[in-house]
Motif scaffolding. Structure first.
Motif, PDB file in Angstrom:
ATOM      1  N   ALA A 246       9.367  -3.755   0.761  1.00 29.02           N
ATOM      2  CA  ALA A 246      10.198  -4.148  -0.274  1.00 29.02           C
ATOM      3  C   ALA A 246       9.982  -3.418  -1.464  1.00 29.02           C
ATOM      4  N   ALA A 247      10.484  -3.457  -2.809  1.00 28.08           N
ATOM      5  CA  ALA A 247      10.305  -2.843  -3.895  1.00 28.08           C
ATOM      6  C   ALA A 247       9.254  -3.488  -4.651  1.00 28.08           C
ATOM      7  N   THR A 248       8.483  -2.368  -5.395  1.00 26.49           N
ATOM      8  CA  THR A 248       7.264  -3.071  -6.019  1.00 26.49           C
ATOM      9  C   THR A 248       7.711  -4.232  -7.367  1.00 26.49           C
ATOM     10  N   THR A 249       8.994  -3.749  -7.883  1.00 25.91           N
ATOM     11  CA  THR A 249       9.708  -4.592  -8.640  1.00 25.91           C
ATOM     12  C   THR A 249      10.013  -5.921  -8.399  1.00 25.91           C
ATOM     13  N   ASP A 250      10.037  -6.113  -7.127  1.00 25.87           N
ATOM     14  CA  ASP A 250      10.627  -7.392  -6.560  1.00 25.87           C
ATOM     15  C   ASP A 250       9.922  -7.600  -5.076  1.00 25.87           C
ATOM     16  N   PRO A 251       8.775  -8.327  -5.554  1.00 25.87           N
ATOM     17  CA  PRO A 251       7.825  -8.923  -4.410  1.00 25.87           C
ATOM     18  C   PRO A 251       8.520  -9.861  -3.646  1.00 25.87           C
ATOM     19  N   PRO A 252       8.579  -9.854  -2.408  1.00 23.81           N
ATOM     20  CA  PRO A 252       9.262 -11.148  -1.578  1.00 23.81           C
ATOM     21  C   PRO A 252       8.433 -12.146  -1.540  1.00 23.81           C
ATOM     22  N   PRO A 253       8.927 -13.366  -1.309  1.00 21.73           N
ATOM     23  CA  PRO A 253       8.013 -14.550  -1.093  1.00 21.73           C
ATOM     24  C   PRO A 253       6.886 -14.281   0.122  1.00 21.73           C
ATOM     25  N   ALA A 254       7.302 -13.362   1.026  1.00 19.08           N
ATOM     26  CA  ALA A 254       6.378 -13.124   2.288  1.00 19.08           C
ATOM     27  C   ALA A 254       4.929 -12.788   1.916  1.00 19.08           C
ATOM     28  N   LEU A 255       4.945 -12.246   0.433  1.00 17.33           N
ATOM     29  CA  LEU A 255       3.658 -11.868  -0.173  1.00 17.33           C
ATOM     30  C   LEU A 255       2.534 -12.805   0.108  1.00 17.33           C
ATOM     31  N   ALA A 256       2.978 -13.993  -0.023  1.00 23.97           N
ATOM     32  CA  ALA A 256       1.952 -15.164   0.119  1.00 23.97           C
ATOM     33  C   ALA A 256       1.382 -15.203   1.398  1.00 23.97           C
ATOM     34  N   THR A 257       1.995 -14.830   2.201  1.00 26.74           N
ATOM     35  CA  THR A 257       1.502 -15.062   3.753  1.00 26.74           C
ATOM     36  C   THR A 257       1.150 -13.552   4.453  1.00 26.74           C
ATOM     37  N   ALA A 258       1.384 -12.388   3.803  1.00 21.86           N
ATOM     38  CA  ALA A 258       0.941 -11.043   4.325  1.00 21.86           C
ATOM     39  C   ALA A 258      -0.523 -10.890   4.340  1.00 21.86           C
ATOM     40  N   ASP A 259      -0.831 -10.292   5.492  1.00 21.59           N
ATOM     41  CA  ASP A 259      -2.258  -9.868   5.966  1.00 21.59           C
ATOM     42  C   ASP A 259      -2.556  -8.627   5.241  1.00 21.59           C
ATOM     43  N   TRP A 260      -1.671  -7.711   5.511  1.00 24.31           N
ATOM     44  CA  TRP A 260      -1.714  -6.252   4.980  1.00 24.31           C
ATOM     45  C   TRP A 260      -0.736  -6.169   3.908  1.00 24.31           C
ATOM     46  N   ILE A 261      -1.154  -5.677   2.815  1.00 25.25           N
ATOM     47  CA  ILE A 261      -0.034  -5.176   1.538  1.00 25.25           C
ATOM     48  C   ILE A 261      -0.413  -3.912   1.171  1.00 25.25           C
ATOM     49  N   ALA A 262       0.613  -2.943   1.224  1.00 22.30           N
ATOM     50  CA  ALA A 262       0.454  -1.918   0.621  1.00 22.30           C
ATOM     51  C   ALA A 262       1.227  -1.617  -0.424  1.00 22.30           C
ATOM     52  N   TRP A 263       0.345  -1.320  -1.762  1.00 28.69           N
ATOM     53  CA  TRP A 263       0.920  -1.204  -2.995  1.00 28.69           C
ATOM     54  C   TRP A 263       1.301   0.200  -3.306  1.00 28.69           C
ATOM     55  N   LEU A 264       2.433   0.896  -3.361  1.00 26.48           N
ATOM     56  CA  LEU A 264       2.587   2.238  -3.307  1.00 26.48           C
ATOM     57  C   LEU A 264       3.060   2.420  -4.738  1.00 26.48           C
ATOM     58  N   ASP A 265       2.455   2.405  -5.800  1.00 26.22           N
ATOM     59  CA  ASP A 265       2.787   2.692  -7.304  1.00 26.22           C
ATOM     60  C   ASP A 265       1.600   2.965  -8.038  1.00 26.22           C
ATOM     61  N   GLU A 266       2.206   3.791  -9.051  1.00 22.49           N
ATOM     62  CA  GLU A 266       1.027   4.106  -9.891  1.00 22.49           C
ATOM     63  C   GLU A 266       0.405   2.944 -10.762  1.00 22.49           C
ATOM     64  N   ALA A 267       1.279   2.107 -10.913  1.00 19.50           N
ATOM     65  CA  ALA A 267       1.001   0.844 -11.740  1.00 19.50           C
ATOM     66  C   ALA A 267      -0.082  -0.004 -11.069  1.00 19.50           C
ATOM     67  N   PRO A 268      -0.930  -0.691 -11.642  1.00 17.88           N
ATOM     68  CA  PRO A 268      -1.817  -1.646 -11.011  1.00 17.88           C
ATOM     69  C   PRO A 268      -1.124  -2.704 -10.191  1.00 17.88           C
ATOM     70  N   PRO A 269      -1.337  -3.273  -9.143  1.00 23.88           N
ATOM     71  CA  PRO A 269      -0.998  -4.210  -8.533  1.00 23.88           C
ATOM     72  C   PRO A 269      -0.990  -5.622  -9.496  1.00 23.88           C
ATOM     73  N   PRO A 270       0.093  -6.426  -9.348  1.00 24.08           N
ATOM     74  CA  PRO A 270       0.332  -7.470 -10.037  1.00 24.08           C
ATOM     75  C   PRO A 270      -0.600  -8.580  -9.608  1.00 24.08           C
ATOM     76  N   ALA A 271      -0.913  -9.542 -10.223  1.00 26.60           N
ATOM     77  CA  ALA A 271      -1.778 -10.523 -10.077  1.00 26.60           C
ATOM     78  C   ALA A 271      -1.603 -11.319  -8.837  1.00 26.60           C
ATOM     79  N   ALA A 272      -0.179 -11.550  -8.573  1.00 21.97           N
ATOM     80  CA  ALA A 272       0.068 -12.211  -7.281  1.00 21.97           C
ATOM     81  C   ALA A 272      -0.239 -11.359  -5.939  1.00 21.97           C
TER      82      ALA A 272
END
Lengths: 435, 267
Positions: A246-272
């Motif tokens: 998914a795009a960093t700008t639009d994190p899907p709801p699956a984020l809440a259940t993800a075991d691995w999250i890859a954050w490929l962006d220069e910006a720090p990952p959001p609070a969620a």
């Protein structure tokens, strides 16, 4: 048991050849006495020659004895009586218990077997067999932090052992077993290094992990490489992976259940994302900020294989422990615990020219994929010299072992008596000869 | 010896020597009656006849004379003795001949008097070196009996004989009515047998070797030596040969005095 303090002196035994040579090549025998006539000597039977020779042999033996006694006393010969001989304790760490041949050879050599753990329990034959566990190589190894501290155990063994006991320690020479202050021991320690038992593979979880790759708009390639690597890792061994992008700008709801999250962006990952990590997920981030072209420094990972190069490397910001390093030892990938989860940070870009397309990259990712716990850095091996306790740090003492009886004085006495006897016999021979 | 060399033929002579008192047994014709008239005592006028005594020095130069002790060989000792005797003899006017005996290079200086002869004799003795063995009697006979006179023959030898060739020579010369002296040069250890342990002896003339336990052989050796010595002295006495044993540790002057005194007593 006999021993010698200064074996170099034994070379002086070569001096025994001197009286022997003089005896054998006596100038008397070689140079005849030239006289005008031997008319008066002809026909004298050489009957008593033998007895004189015998007497000469006695003299020779005495002279050799005097020399040998002197040399041996100088060499510092000692004798250790059987009853006074100190015992040797073989202290076996758990790792050594797997080496049955070593244990058998130690027991055959007459050593007392003890287990190198609290209380230094003796390791008798029946006990060893009934325990079963020492020979069961499948028993789980303890976590490194709980690995026995060899030095404190040695100090304990030194307190328990009777005076004069020698230690033969069979334990792995790895740094994490030697913690704290190097103890000062009365006992002499000999090392028999054994291999540290490898940590057993953790049973893979049955459930497949869900992976969510969040990539910035310009990082599509990076996301692709990472996804491929994760899929490959999941294909090599459990657990399986369910990968979503998914795009960093639009994190899907699956984020809440993800075991691995890859954050490929220069910006720090959001609070969620951070919140999810704190509750037990693994975050893989990448920072290419301030990255420099390294010109292809090889990256060291835990995986075997050719070292991939990392063309563009970002400076390490000092967070977490290094997992991968470049050729200069600077961290390329670090790991840090974040709440209940882990954060992997890659300092650099997944570049098609270097790391990302290397086969080693997939293997290295697979290593990360398998172990989600913060791994202990492998304990460096140390040398036997480093493992010596304080008293043993010096080279082996040149003194006699405890209980030994130095034979120097008796040998001097023997030499003196033999010399007196030799003088007396020599004078007697001379007197008889003159008569 | 030569200083009091007695005239063999005392009595009327050309050269007046001395007066002595008359002894019973003197020829009354020799009493000097003029002196009797003056002193009223019987004096006998003595004059030396011009006796010509030839001293024959026979020096053994066989290889056995090379036996040395304390740095001096038997030949050295014999040289000194011969030289001293030659000097004495020539000083009192006797002729001296020198015969050096071995079977390799025997040397002979015919009897002469005089200073130059003495030097020649010294030279011969100086260059003398031991070699070979003592030859048999036939080789020596011509030299030793050439004169026909009754000579004084002095044989200087170590008496290292295969058989009894040297004492035979002395005996034969004595039988020819020569005045024969046999000076036996011996090493001290020849007499004392002061050896110890197992010793190998090598005979100088023959190279023969013999290994004996000296301590054991000593008794036998000394016993044999004693017997040999007794036999030799007996034989010499019978043949009227003066025999004298000199050992190398004896000073030469002492040895010479011993010889001279012995001869004086003998007369």
């Amino acid at each position: 048991m006999m021993g010698v303090l200064a074996p170099a002196w034994l070379a002086a035994l070569a001096a025994l050849a001197v009286p022997l040579a003089i005896h054998l090549w006596s100038p008397r025998a070689r140079h005849p006495v030239r006289v005008g006539s031997i008319r008066l000597l002809t026909g004298i039977p050489p009957t008593a020659t033998r007895s004189l020779r015998l007497r000469d042999w006695w003299l020779l033996a005495l002279r050799l004895g005097v020399l040998a006694a002197l040399v041996l006393s100088l060499a510092g010969v000692y004798w250790v009586p059987e009853r006074a001989r100190p015992a040797t304790w073989a202290l076996l760490s758990e790792d050594a218990l797997a080496e049955r041949a070593l244990i058998d050879s130690l027991r055959d050599a007459g050593l007392e077997l003890h287990l190198l753990e609290g209380g230094i329990p003796p390791l008798g034959g029946p006990a060893l067999r009934s325990a079963g566990a020492p020979y069961d190589s499948g028993s789980p190894a303890r976590p490194a932090s709980l690995a026995p501290n060899v030095w404190s155990l040695l100090a304990e063994a030194d307190r328990l052992a009777p005076a004069g006991t020698r230690f033969l320690v069979a334990a792995p020479l790895v740094a994490d077993r030697f913690r704290g202050v190097r103890p000062a021991l009365a006992a002499t320690v000999t090392w028999r290094p054994v291999a540290a038992r490898a940590a057993p593979a953790q049973p893979p979880p049955a459930r497949a992990r869900s992976v969510l790759i969040l990539a910035a708009p310009g990082r599509g390639d990076d996301a692709r490489y990472l996804e491929a690597a994760i899929r490959a890792a999941a294909a090599i061994g459990a657990p399986g992976a369910e990968v979503a992008r998914a795009a960093t700008t639009d994190p899907p709801p699956a984020l809440a259940t993800a075991d691995w999250i890859a954050w490929l962006d220069e910006a720090p990952p959001p609070a969620a994302v951070v919140d999810r990590v704190r509750t037990g997920a693994v975050l893989f981030t990448q920072t290419g900020r301030d990255s420099v072209v390294t010109g292809g420094s090889p990256v060291r990972t835990a995986a075997a294989g050719p070292a991939p190069v990392l063309p563009r490397r970002a400076p390490f910001d000092g967070r977490g422990a290094a997992l991968w390093t470049d050729g200069s030892g600077r961290p390329v990938l670090s790991v840090e615990r974040e709440g209940g989860g882990l954060v992997y940070r890659l300092y650099g870009r997944l570049d098609a020219a270097g790391l990302a397309l290397s086969p080693t990259f997939a293997v290295a990712i697979a290593e990360l994929w398998r172990g989600s716990d913060v791994p202990d850095p492998p304990a460096p091996a140390i040398t036997a010299g480093q493992a010596l306790p304080a008293t043993g740090a010096a080279p082996p003492a040149r003194g006699a072992p405890p209980g030994a009886v130095l034979l120097g004085t008796p040998l001097w006495v023997i030499a003196a008596v033999a010399f007196a006897l030799e003088r007396w016999l020599a004078r007697r021979v001379e007197r008889v000869g003159a008569r | 010896m030569f200083g009091i060399h007695p005239s063999r033929l005392p009595g009327p002579g050309l050269e007046f020597s001395q007066y002595r008192s008359y002894q019973p047994g003197d020829d009354p014709r020799r009493v000097d009656w003029r002196l009797f008239a003056r002193t009223d005592r019987y004096w006998v006028r003595e004059a030396d006849t011009a006796t010509s005594v030839t001293v024959q020095l026979v020096v053994d130069a066989s290889a056995s004379m090379a036996q040395s002790e304390d740095g001096a060989t038997k030949l050295d000792y014999a040289r000194l003795i011969a030289a001293a005797l030659a000097l004495l003899a020539l000083r009192q006017g006797d002729a001296v001949s020198l015969l050096t005996v071995n079977d390799v290079a025997p040397g002979f200086l015919p009897p002469r008097r005089g200073h130059r002869h003495l030097h020649r004799l010294f030279q011969t003795l100086t260059v003398l070196s031991p070699a070979g063995q003592w030859p048999g009697w036939p080789g020596l006979e011509r030299r030793l009996t050439a004169g026909g006179h009754r000579d004084l023959v002095i044989v200087i030898s170590d008496l290292a004989e295969r058989e009894e060739e040297i004492r035979t020579v002395a005996g034969k010369l004595a039988a020819l009515r020569h005045d024969v002296s046999l000076l036996h040069i011996a090493a001290r250890r020849d007499v004392t047998f002061d050896y110890h342990g197992v010793v190998t002896f090598e005979e100088l003339e023959t190279g023969r070797r013999l290994t004996v336990d000296a301590d054991v052989a000593r008794a036998t050796y000394l016993e044999r030596l004693d017997r040999d010595d007794t036999e030799l002295r007996g034989a010499c006495a019978t043949a009227r040969v003066d025999y004298l044993r000199l050992t190398l540790d004896q000073p030469v002057d002492h040895a010479l005095r011993q010889y001279v005194v012995g001869r004086t007593r003998l007369r």
